[in-house]
Design an enzyme around this catalytic site. Structure first.
Site, mmCIF file in Angstrom:
data_model
loop_
_atom_site.group_PDB
_atom_site.id
_atom_site.type_symbol
_atom_site.label_atom_id
_atom_site.label_comp_id
_atom_site.label_asym_id
_atom_site.label_seq_id
_atom_site.Cartn_x
_atom_site.Cartn_y
_atom_site.Cartn_z
ATOM 1 N N LYS A 32 -14.868 -0.822 -2.017
ATOM 2 C CA LYS A 32 -13.867 -1.850 -2.319
ATOM 3 C C LYS A 32 -13.746 -2.782 -1.118
ATOM 4 C CE LYS A 32 -9.174 -1.301 -2.371
ATOM 5 N NZ LYS A 32 -8.488 -2.453 -1.743
ATOM 6 N N ASP A 59 -11.774 -6.877 -4.465
ATOM 7 C CA ASP A 59 -10.338 -6.783 -4.759
ATOM 8 C C ASP A 59 -9.607 -8.029 -4.250
ATOM 9 O OD1 ASP A 59 -7.759 -5.826 -5.198
ATOM 10 O OD2 ASP A 59 -7.795 -4.452 -3.484
ATOM 11 N N LYS A 61 -7.594 -10.017 -6.425
ATOM 12 C CA LYS A 61 -6.345 -10.165 -7.206
ATOM 13 C C LYS A 61 -6.028 -11.625 -7.536
ATOM 14 C CE LYS A 61 -4.130 -6.070 -5.151
ATOM 15 N NZ LYS A 61 -4.976 -5.812 -3.973
ATOM 16 N N ASP A 64 -3.774 -17.641 -10.898
ATOM 17 C CA ASP A 64 -3.657 -19.100 -10.828
ATOM 18 C C ASP A 64 -3.679 -19.625 -12.266
ATOM 19 O OD1 ASP A 64 -3.853 -21.863 -9.976
ATOM 20 O OD2 ASP A 64 -4.780 -21.156 -8.116
ATOM 21 N N THR A 119 2.646 -1.853 -6.102
ATOM 22 C CA THR A 119 3.528 -0.713 -5.766
ATOM 23 C C THR A 119 4.591 -1.125 -4.746
ATOM 24 O OG1 THR A 119 1.684 -0.005 -4.395
ATOM 25 C CG2 THR A 119 2.139 1.304 -6.330
ATOM 26 N N ARG A 211 -8.501 5.607 4.042
ATOM 27 C CA ARG A 211 -8.437 6.311 5.331
ATOM 28 C C ARG A 211 -8.891 7.768 5.315
ATOM 29 N NH1 ARG A 211 -2.629 3.815 6.089
ATOM 30 N NH2 ARG A 211 -2.877 3.995 3.824
HETATM 31 O O1 C5P Z 1 -6.303 4.253 3.063
HETATM 32 P P1 C5P Z 1 -5.826 4.454 1.650
HETATM 33 O O2 C5P Z 1 -6.528 5.579 0.916
HETATM 34 O O3 C5P Z 1 -4.320 4.563 1.551
HETATM 35 O O4 C5P Z 1 -6.265 3.102 0.914
HETATM 36 C C1 C5P Z 1 -5.905 2.814 -0.398
HETATM 37 C C2 C5P Z 1 -6.430 1.449 -0.790
HETATM 38 O O5 C5P Z 1 -5.915 1.133 -2.086
HETATM 39 C C3 C5P Z 1 -5.987 0.319 0.137
HETATM 40 O O6 C5P Z 1 -7.042 -0.661 0.152
HETATM 41 C C4 C5P Z 1 -4.761 -0.234 -0.545
HETATM 42 O O7 C5P Z 1 -4.540 -1.589 -0.250
HETATM 43 C C5 C5P Z 1 -5.135 -0.045 -2.024
HETATM 44 N N1 C5P Z 1 -3.989 0.022 -2.944
HETATM 45 C C6 C5P Z 1 -2.983 0.973 -2.821
HETATM 46 N N2 C5P Z 1 -1.934 0.982 -3.715
HETATM 47 C C7 C5P Z 1 -1.907 0.097 -4.712
HETATM 48 C C8 C5P Z 1 -2.907 -0.857 -4.867
HETATM 49 C C9 C5P Z 1 -3.946 -0.865 -3.953
HETATM 50 O O8 C5P Z 1 -3.022 1.803 -1.919
HETATM 51 N N3 C5P Z 1 -0.927 0.164 -5.585
#
Ligand code: C5P
Length: 233
Positions: A32, A59, A61, A64, A119, A211
């Site tokens: 992603k 990603d 998003k 427009d 979220t 992460r």
């Molecule tokens: O590092 P981590 O596993 O928390 O990363 C989750 C990824 O998913 C990040 O790129 C974050 O921006 C994305 N994301 C999220 N919650 C959402 C939508 C996208 O954590 N509701």
């Protein structure tokens, strides 16, 4: 459609991304790429990832007027990404325009996914800032149905909501779920999390994991563990 693990490449430069990808000599990955990396590096980053044989969820998003989204999607489609997304809040007309822009001359197109409500948007913010006085769960469900009606392939949602989305929109309608953590790992700033095995159990189609893989001491081992838990028998 098979389940897959998508690695959230939240790096701020190509150098960092390449350093990470160089560790994976044998795996074909699904990555992603978000706004941070794309705006820093431009389309070249997509070409570099494709050259290495990986898949891409871009990603960005989009949100427009329909005509602008249609034209922008045409550009992204030509980059040969595998999945991209829009905000369902842009309306059904905008989502239909996105599908149209993405569709190539041969009728194929990348997967198109909708973001329902972020979220970070709480009930309070939705009511006070956006003047939407419905319950947030109702809004998320309605936006998911709008996305389906517009011809999109699925939505981004919490793994906790994946079952509900499938009940509402059918099991072919894809759920792409972030907020995944190993049972023995750090949660970080995520609040409602699930393990890869639980996400599989509840029916997520794709998990987005950042992460726990990118910051792991051994990212390759962490990735393979994630795939085993989520995709393995
Ligand atoms: O590092 P981590 O596993 O928390 O990363 C989750 C990824 O998913 C990040 O790129 C974050 O921006 C994305 N994301 C999220 N919650 C959402 C939508 C996208 O954590 N509701």
């Amino acid at each position: 459609m098979g389940r897959d693990v998508i690695i959230a490449c939240d790096f701020d430069s190509k150098t960092e991304l390449v350093k990470f990808l160089d560790k994976f000599s044998e795996d074909s990955l699904y990555l992603k790429v978000g706004m941070e990396l794309y705006y820093a590096e431009g389309p070249e980053i997509i070409k570099e990832i494709k050259r290495r044989g990986h898949k891409i969820f871009l990603d960005l998003k989009l949100h427009d007027i329909p005509n602008t989204v249609m034209k922008a999607m045409k550009v992204l489609s030509a980059l040969d990404v595998d999945m991209c997304n829009v905000h369902a809040g842009g309306t059904i007309a905008m989502m239909e325009a996105a599908v149209k822009g993405l569709t190539k001359e041969d009728g194929t197109r990348p997967l198109l996914i909708a973001v329902t409500q972020l979220t970070s948007t709480s009930q309070e913010r939705m009511t006070n800032d956006l003047l939407i006085d419905k319950n947030i769960d109702e809004v998320v469900a309605h936006y998911a149905k709008n996305a389906k009606q517009a011809g999109l392939d699925g939505v981004v949602c919490s793994p906790l909501e994946a079952g509900k989305v499938h009940d509402l929109c059918g099991k072919e309608f894809l759920t792409i779920t972030p907020g995944v953590r190993f049972a023995d790992g750090e949660i970080g700033d995520q609040v409602r999390v699930m393990t890869p095995a639980q996400a599989k159990e509840i029916g997520s189609d794709y998990i987005v994991v950042g992460r726990p893989i990118t910051q792991a001491e051994d990212p390759v081992a962490a990735y393979r563990r994630c795939v085993n838990e989520f995709v393995g028998e």
